[in-house]
Motif scaffolding. Structure first.
Motif, PDB file in Angstrom:
ATOM      1  N   VAL A   1      79.652  68.518  79.255  1.00 13.91           N
ATOM      2  CA  VAL A   1      79.238  68.655  80.648  1.00 13.91           C
ATOM      3  C   VAL A   1      79.801  67.421  81.332  1.00 13.91           C
ATOM      4  CG1 VAL A   1      77.332  68.888  82.243  1.00 13.91           C
ATOM      5  CG2 VAL A   1      77.136  69.808  79.943  1.00 13.91           C
TER       6      VAL A   1
ATOM      7  N   LEU B   1      73.612  67.855  73.163  1.00 11.39           N
ATOM      8  CA  LEU B   1      73.693  69.219  73.700  1.00 11.39           C
ATOM      9  C   LEU B   1      73.123  70.268  72.744  1.00 11.39           C
ATOM     10  CD1 LEU B   1      77.126  69.652  75.501  1.00 11.39           C
ATOM     11  CD2 LEU B   1      74.832  69.826  76.460  1.00 11.39           C
ATOM     12  N   GLU B   2      73.333  70.073  71.448  1.00 17.34           N
ATOM     13  CA  GLU B   2      72.873  71.084  70.496  1.00 17.34           C
ATOM     14  C   GLU B   2      71.531  70.725  69.879  1.00 17.34           C
ATOM     15  OE1 GLU B   2      76.233  69.737  69.509  1.00 17.34           O
ATOM     16  OE2 GLU B   2      77.468  71.522  69.226  1.00 17.34           O
TER      17      GLU B   2
ATOM     18  N   TYR C   1      77.773  64.788  83.245  1.00 14.00           N
ATOM     19  CA  TYR C   1      76.591  64.232  82.593  1.00 14.00           C
ATOM     20  C   TYR C   1      76.966  63.001  81.796  1.00 14.00           C
ATOM     21  CZ  TYR C   1      73.508  68.045  83.674  1.00 14.00           C
ATOM     22  OH  TYR C   1      72.720  68.931  84.319  1.00 14.00           O
TER      23      TYR C   1
ATOM     24  N   VAL D   1      74.265  81.924  68.524  1.00 15.71           N
ATOM     25  CA  VAL D   1      74.976  80.649  68.448  1.00 15.71           C
ATOM     26  C   VAL D   1      74.044  79.569  67.907  1.00 15.71           C
ATOM     27  CG1 VAL D   1      76.179  78.894  69.774  1.00 15.71           C
ATOM     28  CG2 VAL D   1      76.452  81.285  70.398  1.00 15.71           C
ATOM     29  N   ARG D   2      72.852  79.550  68.472  1.00 21.12           N
ATOM     30  CA  ARG D   2      71.910  78.498  68.069  1.00 21.12           C
ATOM     31  C   ARG D   2      71.553  78.602  66.593  1.00 21.12           C
ATOM     32  NH1 ARG D   2      68.026  76.332  71.928  1.00 21.12           N
ATOM     33  NH2 ARG D   2      70.031  75.490  72.469  1.00 21.12           N
TER      34      ARG D   2
ATOM     35  N   ILE E   1      74.306  77.246  64.519  1.00 17.31           N
ATOM     36  CA  ILE E   1      74.377  75.785  64.548  1.00 17.31           C
ATOM     37  C   ILE E   1      73.339  75.216  63.583  1.00 17.31           C
ATOM     38  CG2 ILE E   1      73.988  73.737  65.962  1.00 17.31           C
ATOM     39  CD1 ILE E   1      75.062  75.362  68.364  1.00 17.31           C
TER      40      ILE E   1
ATOM     41  N   GLU F   1      67.978  72.417  79.830  1.00 18.85           N
ATOM     42  CA  GLU F   1      68.736  73.675  79.781  1.00 18.85           C
ATOM     43  C   GLU F   1      69.152  74.115  81.181  1.00 18.85           C
ATOM     44  OE1 GLU F   1      66.119  76.321  77.714  1.00 18.85           O
ATOM     45  OE2 GLU F   1      66.848  75.693  75.747  1.00 18.85           O
TER      46      GLU F   1
ATOM     47  N   ARG G   1      76.583  77.988  76.711  1.00 17.53           N
ATOM     48  CA  ARG G   1      76.744  79.008  75.676  1.00 17.53           C
ATOM     49  C   ARG G   1      77.251  78.384  74.377  1.00 17.53           C
ATOM     50  NH1 ARG G   1      78.040  84.114  75.610  1.00 17.53           N
ATOM     51  NH2 ARG G   1      80.211  83.821  75.128  1.00 17.53           N
ATOM     52  N   TYR G   2      78.194  77.489  74.524  1.00 11.33           N
ATOM     53  CA  TYR G   2      78.753  76.796  73.361  1.00 11.33           C
ATOM     54  C   TYR G   2      77.654  76.066  72.590  1.00 11.33           C
ATOM     55  CZ  TYR G   2      80.685  72.695  71.043  1.00 11.33           C
ATOM     56  OH  TYR G   2      80.951  71.703  70.149  1.00 11.33           O
ATOM     57  N   ALA G   3      76.718  75.455  73.347  1.00 14.37           N
ATOM     58  CA  ALA G   3      75.676  74.656  72.704  1.00 14.37           C
ATOM     59  C   ALA G   3      74.538  75.531  72.192  1.00 14.37           C
ATOM     60  CB  ALA G   3      75.142  73.617  73.685  1.00 14.37           C
ATOM     61  N   GLY G   4      74.663  76.845  72.364  1.00 14.24           N
ATOM     62  CA  GLY G   4      73.673  77.738  71.787  1.00 14.24           C
ATOM     63  C   GLY G   4      72.510  78.074  72.703  1.00 14.24           C
ATOM     64  N   MET G   5      72.646  77.761  73.997  1.00 15.99           N
ATOM     65  CA  MET G   5      71.568  78.135  74.907  1.00 15.99           C
ATOM     66  C   MET G   5      71.764  79.593  75.324  1.00 15.99           C
ATOM     67  SD  MET G   5      71.669  74.791  77.319  1.00 15.99           S
ATOM     68  CE  MET G   5      71.681  73.155  76.565  1.00 15.99           C
TER      69      MET G   5
ATOM     70  N   VAL H   1      72.045  71.997  82.349  1.00 18.92           N
ATOM     71  CA  VAL H   1      73.317  72.271  81.675  1.00 18.92           C
ATOM     72  C   VAL H   1      73.889  73.609  82.140  1.00 18.92           C
ATOM     73  CG1 VAL H   1      74.430  72.722  79.464  1.00 18.92           C
ATOM     74  CG2 VAL H   1      72.817  70.847  79.669  1.00 18.92           C
TER      75      VAL H   1
ATOM     76  N   MET I   1      79.676  83.341  69.696  1.00 21.38           N
ATOM     77  CA  MET I   1      79.850  83.502  71.129  1.00 21.38           C
ATOM     78  C   MET I   1      80.382  84.888  71.471  1.00 21.38           C
ATOM     79  SD  MET I   1      81.331  79.721  71.821  1.00 21.38           S
ATOM     80  CE  MET I   1      81.399  79.704  73.596  1.00 21.38           C
TER      81      MET I   1
ATOM     82  N   LYS J   1      85.927  72.679  79.450  1.00 22.96           N
ATOM     83  CA  LYS J   1      85.166  73.880  79.805  1.00 22.96           C
ATOM     84  C   LYS J   1      83.993  74.097  78.872  1.00 22.96           C
ATOM     85  CE  LYS J   1      88.454  76.939  82.025  1.00 22.96           C
ATOM     86  NZ  LYS J   1      89.600  77.638  81.451  1.00 22.96           N
ATOM     87  N   HIS J   2      84.193  73.832  77.585  1.00 22.23           N
ATOM     88  CA  HIS J   2      83.147  74.156  76.623  1.00 22.23           C
ATOM     89  C   HIS J   2      82.465  72.937  76.030  1.00 22.23           C
ATOM     90  CE1 HIS J   2      85.387  78.055  76.402  1.00 22.23           C
ATOM     91  NE2 HIS J   2      84.162  78.466  76.548  1.00 22.23           N
TER      92      HIS J   2
ATOM     93  N   LYS K   1      79.594  77.805  80.403  1.00 23.45           N
ATOM     94  CA  LYS K   1      80.354  77.901  79.164  1.00 23.45           C
ATOM     95  C   LYS K   1      79.866  76.879  78.153  1.00 23.45           C
ATOM     96  CE  LYS K   1      84.542  80.193  80.439  1.00 23.45           C
ATOM     97  NZ  LYS K   1      85.442  80.070  81.572  1.00 23.45           N
ATOM     98  N   THR K   2      79.634  75.653  78.627  1.00 16.06           N
ATOM     99  CA  THR K   2      79.143  74.635  77.707  1.00 16.06           C
ATOM    100  C   THR K   2      77.760  75.021  77.197  1.00 16.06           C
ATOM    101  OG1 THR K   2      80.332  73.027  79.020  1.00 16.06           O
ATOM    102  CG2 THR K   2      78.774  72.171  77.433  1.00 16.06           C
TER     103      THR K   2
ATOM    104  N   GLU L   1      75.536  73.135  85.402  1.00 12.50           N
ATOM    105  CA  GLU L   1      76.791  72.381  85.396  1.00 12.50           C
ATOM    106  C   GLU L   1      77.912  73.196  84.765  1.00 12.50           C
ATOM    107  OE1 GLU L   1      77.813  69.408  86.526  1.00 12.50           O
ATOM    108  OE2 GLU L   1      75.893  69.075  87.523  1.00 12.50           O
TER     109      GLU L   1
END
Lengths: 509, 359
Positions: A348, A359-360, A351, A327-328, A331, B220, B232-236, B223, A307, A344-345, B229-230, B226
């Motif tokens: 969601v 998410l990943e 959702y 990041v992807r 992972i 995508e 980016r965290y999830a790699g998008m 997300v 990140m 925050k991270h 930050k999430t 919404e």
């Protein structure tokens, strides 16, 4: 000793919950009284009522024997009640003196500020209580520990006699905590009375005279600290026997999985937040990263997960350089990350859990085919995580993440990351703000990962957590690795000194 | 003391009730306004109704609703990402401009279907390209897209005006500043009395719904909207997702311009968009960004627009009044959203005292 504050039958409701239910609390003059409870037990609510931030729905408050109605903090001030909040209320580009006199500025003539006189008084008080605060320093230039002492001075400057401390040690190093305890004892010796909100038993044992334990908004009991064991207080707090030690066998570390070589990372303030940091994490071990908040943990974690860009140095996963990967890509190669901030991270919030669990993986078969999501495949996958990790939610996978308790949200994230079957699991503050039950559970799962041969990197501000879980401990100070210690061969004192930047013998390890 | 708190859960049915109540209140307020202006509200309702009940009037309302719904679908994609695309008006115009440009270079004998298809593609491209700069600026420099997309509207309007008065001034118009109309072969064919844009709208609404709910890209987009930050965290790759969504939004708006051009206007002029790009924002909001609801709300707005025209013609009431009524409905509807999501707590000393007396 006569009581200086009495809270009788206090009740406070918030939509959906009763935060305080028939709570009685008695603070004696000249004592340190701890208020112990898990997150959400109602400690902060109770103190906010005493400080005039909330109005109770029922109950009475007596201060110095007289019934009072504390409608706002000004009233509390007049009653000589002061409070140090968990998050300091200081103006960063003001000096210490300016912050302290804010709201009651002494005037000379027609509105000219007389800061000199105030500064002199502050310096005098600072010396008397051993606070060691420079009245002319700017807040942004001083350490967090000193900022806290400024907050204490703020109360003393207002002649507060009843001092409320809300989780005062969460931002301090062990040595700073020790100093603070000394300061607290000095204050009561002067005849002041202290309410100490905390969930740390060790601190209570160290300074408090009596302790009132809250659980789910109700008082479980008030005990004399000297006559009560930590285990007993913990049991009162949680409602059952608790084991603090994490059950784990010695580690059987294997090959190096994650290798960090001379990593330097830019922080938010355009200076290096992490400098020349090196560390190896092997299969089957938990390496803890200890340090006071803001000493490079965020930069380290973000550089490892992709990140944030590294300025120099390398990150290797099983020998291959992943420093430039997104990041992807990381992972996919096996880096899982339990983030520090689950709201925050990690999630969601609006959702469903179903969406949050993929998410990943949403773009991978079997969850996506030809650009379309396959709900038939996603749903059972999410359901399996929820049942495997004991995530309790009202509507199963259809529940919104927001509607879960913190513990269940965190369990869902932990489950999601472990389910990725990673090479390295990076867990950042994995139990922050959780109750004891959830903490135990998550700790057990992390150790389980280790025993299953995963490399686990644990970044935490809770020294107890680091010591309980880690096999080796790296200490961060101002972005540099101050030392690398074998967990079995070190103690809190040594780690604490390193956290404060004092070079120890472990530096070369 | 007043305090605002987030409401825990309002069931769907009650939320719908609040929204309906909001519209009724808006109509009531409008009635009072009309009364204050010296007209009889009942007369106004009667006249408006008379302008709606015939089949011909229905067809006309649908013609008005088509671009409104399309543009609302367009902006709702951007809004889902919390990218505030206020530039649909300009994107509509640039879509129509691109379509006109393509049409003007095609040989005269080009078959109608082919011409329409190429013009539609040009419309998509024109709208997308017009949305691109604000998106790029936002991604690169974190500029405010609300401001930029809004300003791009005015550039588009002036550009078309320049074309009309100078560059593309039709010599056949005998000195009148006008761009040459598109050939008749490019007019959209009619089906059941309305040009086929209505079928397109239904298809687009369905596709948009599928896109957001059932596709990887849509996931995508949601997300990112919404929580960046999430994402980016999830790699998008947030920037890329944003760009994709904005281009899609602009392209749909551009297509709206082409449909207006080939369906009803037949000639490019700066008034072609006619405020639809702005009304679309209101419609998208009122519909909670949901494609099926957009269809319904767009039709209601079209009815109001149509009724307003009648009002002026038959009862002599200024049609600006209809705009006021629209504004009132928006005001009440957005207000009701607030009450659905939050509640206001009145904390009085008295209540505390009462409760204390009876614990």
């Amino acid at each position: 000793m006569e009581p200086i504050v009495e809270m009788i039958g206090i009740r406070k409701e918030f939509p959906g919950i009763v935060a305080n239910d028939d709570v009685n609390l008695q603070l004696l003059k000249g004592e340190i009284h701890a208020v112990l409870g898990e997150n959400g037990a109602g400690k902060s609510t109770l103190m906010s009522i005493l400080f005039g931030l909330y109005q109770p729905e029922a109950g009475r408050i007596l201060v110095r024997g007289r019934e009072v109605r504390i409608q706002n903090p000004n009233v509390a001030n007049d009653l000589k009640i002061g409070m140090v909040h968990q998050h300091f209320k200081l103006v960063h580009n003001f000096t210490v003196t300016e912050n302290i006199i804010l709201g009651l500025e002494p005037m000379v003539g027609l509105g000219a500020l007389d800061t000199k006189k105030a500064a002199a008084r502050i310096r005098e008080m600072s010396t008397r209580y051993g606070l060691n605060v420079d009245p002319d320093a700017r807040i942004e230039e001083i350490t967090v520990g000193m900022q806290q002492r400024v907050e204490i001075l703020k109360m003393l400057y207002r002649n507060a006699e009843i001092l409320i401390f809300d989780e005062p040690t969460s931002v301090l190093t062990p040595q700073e905590i020790h100093e603070l305890m000394g300061i607290l004892k000095g204050l009561v010796r002067e005849g002041r009375s202290i309410l100490l909100i905390t969930h740390k038993l060790k601190e209570i044992k160290e300074v408090a005279d009596r302790c009132t334990v809250l659980r789910r908004g109700r008082v479980v009991g008030t005990v004399t600290v000297a006559d009560t064991t930590e285990a007993r207080m913990a049991e009162m707090m949680v409602g059952r026997k608790v084991s603090f030690a994490v059950d784990k066998a010695p580690a059987k570390p294997g090959a190096v999985t994650l290798e960090i070589r001379n990593l330097s990372v830019m922080g938010n303030r355009k200076v290096l937040g992490l400098r020349d940091f090196s560390l190896e994490v092997r299969k089957g071990e938990i390496v803890g990263v200890a340090g006071v908040d803001g000493n490079g943990q965020a930069e380290l974690v973000e550089a490892l997960t992709g990140m944030r860009r590294a300025e120099s140095g390398q990150v290797l996963l099983n020998g291959t350089d992943i420093t430039a990967d997104s990041v992807r890509q990381r992972i996919r190669k096996g880096i899982a990350h339990i983030p520090e901030d689950r709201h925050k991270h990690g999630l969601v919030l609006d959702y469903s859990l179903e969406d949050n669990m993929i998410l990943e993986l949403y773009d991978q078969p079997p969850f996506a085919r030809r650009g379309l999501l396959d709900r038939e495949a996603i749903r059972p996958y999410a359901e399996k995580i929820l049942s495997d990790f004991d995530v309790r939610s009202g509507k199963g996978v259809d529940s919104n993440a927001r509607d879960l308790s913190g513990g269940n949200q965190q369990k869902a994230i932990v489950g999601r990351e472990i389910e990725l079957d990673p090479e390295v699991l990076i867990a950042v503050q994995p139990t922050r703000g959780l109750d004891v039950g959830a903490i135990e559970y998550i700790h057990r799962r992390l150790v389980e990962q280790r025993d299953g041969g995963k490399a686990v990197l644990l970044v935490s501000l809770e020294l107890d957590e680091i010591q309980n879980l880690s096999d080796r401990i790296a200490v961060l100070f101002r972005g540099e690795r101050m030392g690398l210690l074998e967990a079995s061969a070190t103690d809190e004192n040594e780690i604490g000194l390193l956290m404060a930047g004092v070079q120890g013998k472990g530096g070369a390890a | 003391m007043l305090r605002i708190a987030r409401k825990e859960d309002m069931t769907g049915l009650r939320a719908v009730g609040v929204r309906i109540a909001a519209v009724l209140l808006a109509l009531l307020a409008s009635g009072l306004l009309i009364l204050a202006m010296g007209y009889d509200p009942r007369e106004v309702v009667r006249v408006m109704w008379s302008g709606m009940r015939t089949l011909k009037a229905l067809a006309s309302m649908i013609r008005i609703a088509i671009p409104l719904a399309m543009a609302a679908l367009a902006v709702s994609i951007a809004f889902t990402m919390k990218f505030w695309n206020i530039g649909a008006e300009g994107q509509i115009l640039m879509g129509a401009f691109a379509a006109t440009a393509i049409s003007s270079v095609l040989p005269e004998g080009t078959p109608g279907a082919l011409r329409i298809l190429l013009m539609a593609l040009a419309g998509l491209a024109g709208g997308a390209l017009w949305a691109l700069p604000p998106a790029l600026f936002r991604a690169a420099f974190r500029t405010n897209e609300t401001l930029l997309t809004l300003m791009f509207n005015y550039i588009a309007i002036r550009w078309v005006e320049y074309l009309r008065c100078q560059l593309w001034k039709d010599p056949a118009a005998m000195g009148f500043p006008q761009i040459a109309p598109i050939p008749e072969s490019a007019h959209l064919p009619q089906l059941l009395g309305v040009h086929i844009g209505w079928i397109l709208v239904l298809v687009l609404a369905f596709l948009q719904w599928v896109f957001l709910r059932r596709t990887k890209k849509g996931f995508e987009v949601r997300v990112v909207g919404e929580s960046e930050k999430t994402a980016r965290y999830a790699g998008m790759t947030v920037g890329r997702v944003l760009l994709f969504g904005v281009l899609l939004s602009g392209a749909l708006a551009g297509l709206t311009g082409m449909v207006k051009l080939n369906g009803t206007a037949f000639v490019l002029a700066e008034r072609l968009a006619g405020g639809d790009g702005f009304t679309a924002i209101i419609i998208a909001w009122l519909s909670n960004l949901s494609a099926p609801v957009i269809l319904v709300v767009a039709f209601l707005f079209a009815a109001m627009k149509q009724g307003a025209g009648w009002m002026e013609g038959l009862a002599g009431i200024p049609s600006a009044l209809a705009d006021t009524v629209q504004g009132l409905i928006l005001f009440f509807a957005l207000g009701s959203e607030f009450f659905i999501r939050y509640r206001i707590i009145l904390e009085s000393r008295h209540r505390t005292e009462r409760k204390e007396a009876h614990p």
